[in-house]
Design an enzyme around this catalytic site. Structure first.
Site, PDB file in Angstrom:
ATOM      1  N   ARG A 158       3.582  -1.332   7.091  1.00 49.22           N
ATOM      2  CA  ARG A 158       4.073  -2.711   7.138  1.00 49.22           C
ATOM      3  C   ARG A 158       4.049  -3.236   8.569  1.00 49.22           C
ATOM      4  O   ARG A 158       3.652  -4.374   8.827  1.00 49.22           O
ATOM      5  CB  ARG A 158       5.498  -2.759   6.563  1.00 49.22           C
ATOM      6  N   TYR A 192       8.843   6.829  -1.511  1.00 50.76           N
ATOM      7  CA  TYR A 192       8.176   8.122  -1.325  1.00 50.76           C
ATOM      8  C   TYR A 192       8.393   8.701   0.082  1.00 50.76           C
ATOM      9  O   TYR A 192       7.769   9.711   0.433  1.00 50.76           O
ATOM     10  CB  TYR A 192       6.668   7.973  -1.589  1.00 50.76           C
ATOM     11  N   ASP A 228       2.318  -6.610  -0.525  1.00 49.51           N
ATOM     12  CA  ASP A 228       2.273  -5.637  -1.607  1.00 49.51           C
ATOM     13  C   ASP A 228       1.936  -4.313  -0.947  1.00 49.51           C
ATOM     14  O   ASP A 228       1.079  -4.257  -0.061  1.00 49.51           O
ATOM     15  CB  ASP A 228       1.220  -6.008  -2.658  1.00 49.51           C
TER      16      ASP A 228
END
Ligand code: IMP
Length: 203
Positions: free
Chosen positions: A182, A155, A74
């Site tokens: 990530r 973004y 997430d």
């Protein structure tokens, strides 16, 4: 030989996003396990109030539903002057990427503080839904006054990496892949996964 039901030879990627699935595949390719995308029929609602809570939720529920090991992430953008918004609501902050960008820029219009960070939480669950490992990766930056560049997604065009003086919308994907939130979370998790495989793998 370990219990067949807990063997870690296959990992279900708990994401419906093809780009994310490919990113996971690239990072985990050397582990020698089969990586498969989750069945479309399994959909987990992100009801958590933190990234890690949502990653745990998704990994656990997909593991239980498939009876396989599962990995979930997430992620989102936190803007300091907006008290961490859009945060876990990043994907739902407005209808489209361009409207989400406009909303953040509008909300920051009178703010001198442009500090922000991308956050990514990743969790791995065993087939019974228990969390076996997790990690959080953070990438710090600043929000620009206007969007710059067309690369990436979300973004990226308003997220400036100070060391590069470029936004994620301007850097090459290969560069983003080495410094992103990530990448950082997956780097931490890579060694945990290696030990989990060593403990839970037998032929
Ligand atoms: P998730 O799919 O629930 O993790 O939602 C992630 C949301 O956060 C995306 O829809 C984007 O809006 C934002 N986001 C997360 N990672 C990035 C990134 O690397 N670049 C741009 N936006 C991102």
């Amino acid at each position: 030989m370990s219990d067949v039901s807990t063997q870690l030879q296959k990992l279900v990627i708990a994401s419906g996003n093809a780009g994310k699935v490919e990113e996971f595949r690239a990072y985990l390719a050397d582990l020698g396990i089969t990586l498969i995308a989750k069945p479309e029929s399994i959909d987990v609602e992100e009801t958590g109030t933190t990234f890690i809570e949502n990653a745990h939720l998704k990994a656990s529920q997909v593991a239980i539903a498939t009876n396989e090991w599962a990995i979930a992430d997430d992620s989102g953008l936190e803007v300091f002057a907006l008290n961490g918004a859009p945060g876990v609501l990043s994907a739902r902050y407005a209808e489209t990427d361009s409207k989400r960008i406009d909303r953040v820029l509008e909300e920051l219009r009178n703010s001198a503080n442009r500090d922000a960070q991308f956050v990514c939480a990743i969790a791995i669950a065993s087939p019974d839904g228990a969390i076996a490992a997790d990690a959080i990766g953070i990438c710090k930056g600043e929000i620009t006054d206007t969007p710059r560049g067309n690369a990436g997604f979300g973004y990226d065009p308003i997220f400036l990496v100070p060391e590069l003086q470029q936004t994620f919308g301007e850097v090459l994907p290969a560069v983003k892949a080495t410094i992103s939130h990530r990448a950082k979370a997956l780097e931490i998790l890579h060694s945990s996964l290696k030990s989990l495989i060593a403990t839970h793998y037998s032929v």
